[in-house]
Design an enzyme around this catalytic site. Structure first.
Site, PDB file in Angstrom:
ATOM      1  N   TYR A 160       0.811  -1.060  -0.067  1.00 41.49           N
ATOM      2  CA  TYR A 160       0.099   0.110   0.072  1.00 41.49           C
ATOM      3  C   TYR A 160       0.876   1.212   0.025  1.00 41.49           C
ATOM      4  O   TYR A 160       1.874   1.356   1.072  1.00 41.49           O
ATOM      5  CB  TYR A 160      -0.806   0.097   1.439  1.00 41.49           C
ATOM      6  CG  TYR A 160      -2.355  -0.251   1.029  1.00 41.49           C
ATOM      7  CD1 TYR A 160      -2.882   0.699   0.182  1.00 41.49           C
ATOM      8  CD2 TYR A 160      -3.064  -1.150   1.364  1.00 41.49           C
ATOM      9  CE1 TYR A 160      -4.226   0.409  -0.286  1.00 41.49           C
ATOM     10  CE2 TYR A 160      -4.402  -1.434   1.187  1.00 41.49           C
ATOM     11  CZ  TYR A 160      -4.895  -0.541   0.219  1.00 41.49           C
ATOM     12  OH  TYR A 160      -6.411  -0.727  -0.124  1.00 41.49           O
TER      13      TYR A 160
ATOM     14  N   GLU B  88      -0.608   4.762  -0.420  1.00 39.51           N
ATOM     15  CA  GLU B  88      -1.358   5.954  -0.858  1.00 39.51           C
ATOM     16  C   GLU B  88      -0.541   7.121  -0.633  1.00 39.51           C
ATOM     17  O   GLU B  88       0.227   7.384   0.353  1.00 39.51           O
ATOM     18  CB  GLU B  88      -2.631   6.061   0.141  1.00 39.51           C
ATOM     19  CG  GLU B  88      -3.711   4.983  -0.166  1.00 39.51           C
ATOM     20  CD  GLU B  88      -4.818   4.937   0.495  1.00 39.51           C
ATOM     21  OE1 GLU B  88      -4.792   5.613   1.460  1.00 39.51           O
ATOM     22  OE2 GLU B  88      -5.833   4.164   0.448  1.00 39.51           O
TER      23      GLU B  88
ATOM     24  N   ASP C 131      -6.193  13.431 -25.233  1.00 41.27           N
ATOM     25  CA  ASP C 131      -5.980  11.970 -24.591  1.00 41.27           C
ATOM     26  C   ASP C 131      -5.177  11.330 -26.077  1.00 41.27           C
ATOM     27  O   ASP C 131      -5.853  11.148 -27.042  1.00 41.27           O
ATOM     28  CB  ASP C 131      -7.393  11.676 -24.736  1.00 41.27           C
ATOM     29  CG  ASP C 131      -7.603  10.032 -24.235  1.00 41.27           C
ATOM     30  OD1 ASP C 131      -6.335   9.370 -24.526  1.00 41.27           O
ATOM     31  OD2 ASP C 131      -8.426   9.452 -24.089  1.00 41.27           O
TER      32      ASP C 131
ATOM     33  N   THR D   5      -3.085   6.046 -22.097  1.00 41.39           N
ATOM     34  CA  THR D   5      -2.931   4.722 -21.531  1.00 41.39           C
ATOM     35  C   THR D   5      -1.372   4.483 -21.696  1.00 41.39           C
ATOM     36  O   THR D   5      -0.647   4.943 -22.558  1.00 41.39           O
ATOM     37  CB  THR D   5      -3.739   3.736 -22.127  1.00 41.39           C
ATOM     38  OG1 THR D   5      -3.725   3.854 -23.564  1.00 41.39           O
ATOM     39  CG2 THR D   5      -5.293   4.057 -22.008  1.00 41.39           C
TER      40      THR D   5
ATOM     41  N   LYS E  10      -1.250   0.527 -25.232  1.00 41.22           N
ATOM     42  CA  LYS E  10      -1.657   0.595 -26.733  1.00 41.22           C
ATOM     43  C   LYS E  10      -0.256   0.669 -27.597  1.00 41.22           C
ATOM     44  O   LYS E  10       0.483  -0.224 -27.452  1.00 41.22           O
ATOM     45  CB  LYS E  10      -2.449   1.624 -27.040  1.00 41.22           C
ATOM     46  CG  LYS E  10      -3.884   1.593 -26.026  1.00 41.22           C
ATOM     47  CD  LYS E  10      -4.944   2.599 -26.899  1.00 41.22           C
ATOM     48  CE  LYS E  10      -6.260   2.308 -26.103  1.00 41.22           C
ATOM     49  NZ  LYS E  10      -6.453   3.000 -24.917  1.00 41.22           N
TER      50      LYS E  10
ATOM     51  N   ARG F   5      -1.336  -2.596 -18.559  1.00 43.27           N
ATOM     52  CA  ARG F   5      -2.648  -1.770 -18.860  1.00 43.27           C
ATOM     53  C   ARG F   5      -2.457  -0.734 -17.735  1.00 43.27           C
ATOM     54  O   ARG F   5      -2.182  -0.885 -16.444  1.00 43.27           O
ATOM     55  CB  ARG F   5      -3.400  -2.551 -18.508  1.00 43.27           C
ATOM     56  CG  ARG F   5      -3.889  -4.057 -19.213  1.00 43.27           C
ATOM     57  CD  ARG F   5      -5.199  -4.469 -19.308  1.00 43.27           C
ATOM     58  NE  ARG F   5      -6.164  -3.644 -20.235  1.00 43.27           N
ATOM     59  CZ  ARG F   5      -6.280  -3.676 -21.445  1.00 43.27           C
ATOM     60  NH1 ARG F   5      -5.410  -4.660 -21.914  1.00 43.27           N
ATOM     61  NH2 ARG F   5      -6.873  -2.996 -21.910  1.00 43.27           N
TER      62      ARG F   5
END
Ligand code: DSN
Length: 416
Positions: A53, A55, A199, A225, A228, A234
């Site tokens: 974790y 954060e 984008d 992203t 691609k 991903r």
């Protein structure tokens, strides 16, 4: 990669993964938004970082023990900034839609207006489609492509922007085969006092390699992203050159939209950014662009029509009406001969989206696999032959045989 434990502890999942590997090996992957990551990217993603974790952001975490993951996240940030010449980056977005959420949340209040490209003209769900958060939380309006040229007409975009006065204009697409003029979008945005969000998810690899003009330094915020044409795991990321916007993007991402970042995925992103910084990536993208052009030529010579008459990038949008075949039918019959692609709406679409009149054909994954320009031209011809002969099993069997011979020359993940 070694799945020997999984085979012992969970043979059902191990078997499904094996089957998926085989499926990927057994077809030519032409979905324009997919790619094959390197084994190194997958190793980073399958690592102990999934246990942590973290954060917050490097040096400012809400958990102890984050010193090592800070190294990873800082490397990811440094590398993506170097790759795109950006001053600031947030690499925590879990996806492209999440990256767009961060950008909008940094710039807008619920109910504000966004102007994006219509989904049925090549845009993305998260650019204001009414079924998406982007069309529910924000008041969304859209531009499309010119019905004649099938390209974005910046005079039309300017007129819509002038009429609608959006707070944000979104440029970028999921099914647009032409170069996008980000400078022209920035001018329109400036003229109406809007922010410009680009984008670049589909073309991120092309931008990194210099095969598409960069939106960095032109748009206020750039989202993307990683999986691609950029060939990473991903996920998503957000770039800006504006320090105040960078702070807002960080706050929007965490704690605004997400909790703990996926540190194993961020490690995969860092590895992919490192790979994209190598000269070999530029060569790869050069082949991606050349292969897309040859796929298009093969399909056109075979009697199909390319939307806008061709391609400048990694994909072709194919109008199947000359073959009297729908996108759904084409996707299915192409699947039977070993070609994977997706049905897609085309401009002036007459069918509903689940049927569609076109297919989208992209070259990033097949180029990673090693297919060259000559083979791409032949695959384009075979796509046309398949759709024109969709009911002739003898022809389909011959095509499938030829595809299998081509696949055998380019083994996928021989190390797995
Ligand atoms: N679903 C992606 C595509 O296929 O283009 C966009 O996120």
């Amino acid at each position: 990669m070694d799945f020997s434990n999984l085979h012992k502890t969970d043979p059902e999942i191990a078997s499904a993964i094996d089957q998926e590997l085989q499926r990927q090996r057994d077809s030519i992957e032409l979905i324009a938004s997919e790619n094959f990551t390197s084994p190194s990217v997958m190793e980073a993603m399958g690592s102990v970082l999934t246990n942590k974790y973290a954060e917050g952001y490097p040096g400012k975490r809400y958990y102890g023990g984050c010193e090592k993951v800070d190294i990873v996240e800082n490397l990811a940030i440094d590398r993506v900034c170097k790759l795109y010449g950006s001053k600031f980056a947030n690499v925590q977005a879990h996806s492209g839609s999440g990256a767009n959420m961060s950008a909008y949340m940094a710039l807008l209040q619920p109910g504000d207006k966004i102007l994006g490209m219509a989904l049925d003209n090549g845009g993305h769900l998260s650019h204001g489609a009414k079924v998406s958060f982007s069309g529910k939380v924000y008041h969304s309006v859209s531009y499309g492509v010119d019905p004649q040229t099938e390209r974005i007409n910046m005079d039309d975009v300017a007129a819509i922007a002038e009429r609608e006065k959006p707070q944000v204009i979104v440029a970028g697409a999921s099914a647009y085969p032409r170069t996008i003029d980000f400078e022209a979008f920035a001018e329109v945005a400036k003229s109406v006092g809007a922010y410009l969000v680009v984008d670049m998810a589909h073309i991120a690899g092309l931008v990194a390699a210099g095969y598409h003009p960069t939106p960095v330094g032109v748009a206020d915020i750039v989202t993307s992203t990683t999986h691609k044409s950029l060939r990473g795991p991903r996920g998503g990321f957000v770039l800006t050159n504006d320090e105040e916007l960078a702070k807002k993007i960080d706050k929007a991402t965490f704690p605004g939209l997400q909790g703990g970042p996926l540190m194993h995925v961020i490690a995969g992103k860092a590895v992919a950014f490192g790979e994209a910084l190598q000269p070999s990536f530029k060569e790869y993208i050069g082949r991606v662009v050349e292969n897309a052009a040859q796929l298009g030529k093969g399909m056109t010579d075979g009697g199909l029509r390319l939307v806008s008459g061709g391609t400048d990038n990694h994909l072709c949008l194919v109008d199947l009406t000359p073959a009297n075949v729908t996108g759904k039918e084409a996707e299915e019959v192409l699947g039977t001969v070993g070609i994977t692609c997706n049905k897609n709406t085309i401009p002036n679409e007459k069918q509903k989206a689940s049927i569609a009149s076109g297919v989208r054909i992209g070259s990033p994954a097949m180029t990673t696999r090693g297919f060259n320009a000559e083979e791409s031209y032949r695959i384009g011809q075979l796509i046309a032959q398949t759709v024109f002969n969709k009911d002739d099993q003898e022809v389909l069997d011959r095509i499938h045989g030829e595809i299998n011979d081509m696949l055998a020359k380019h083994p996928l993940y021989p190390e797995l």
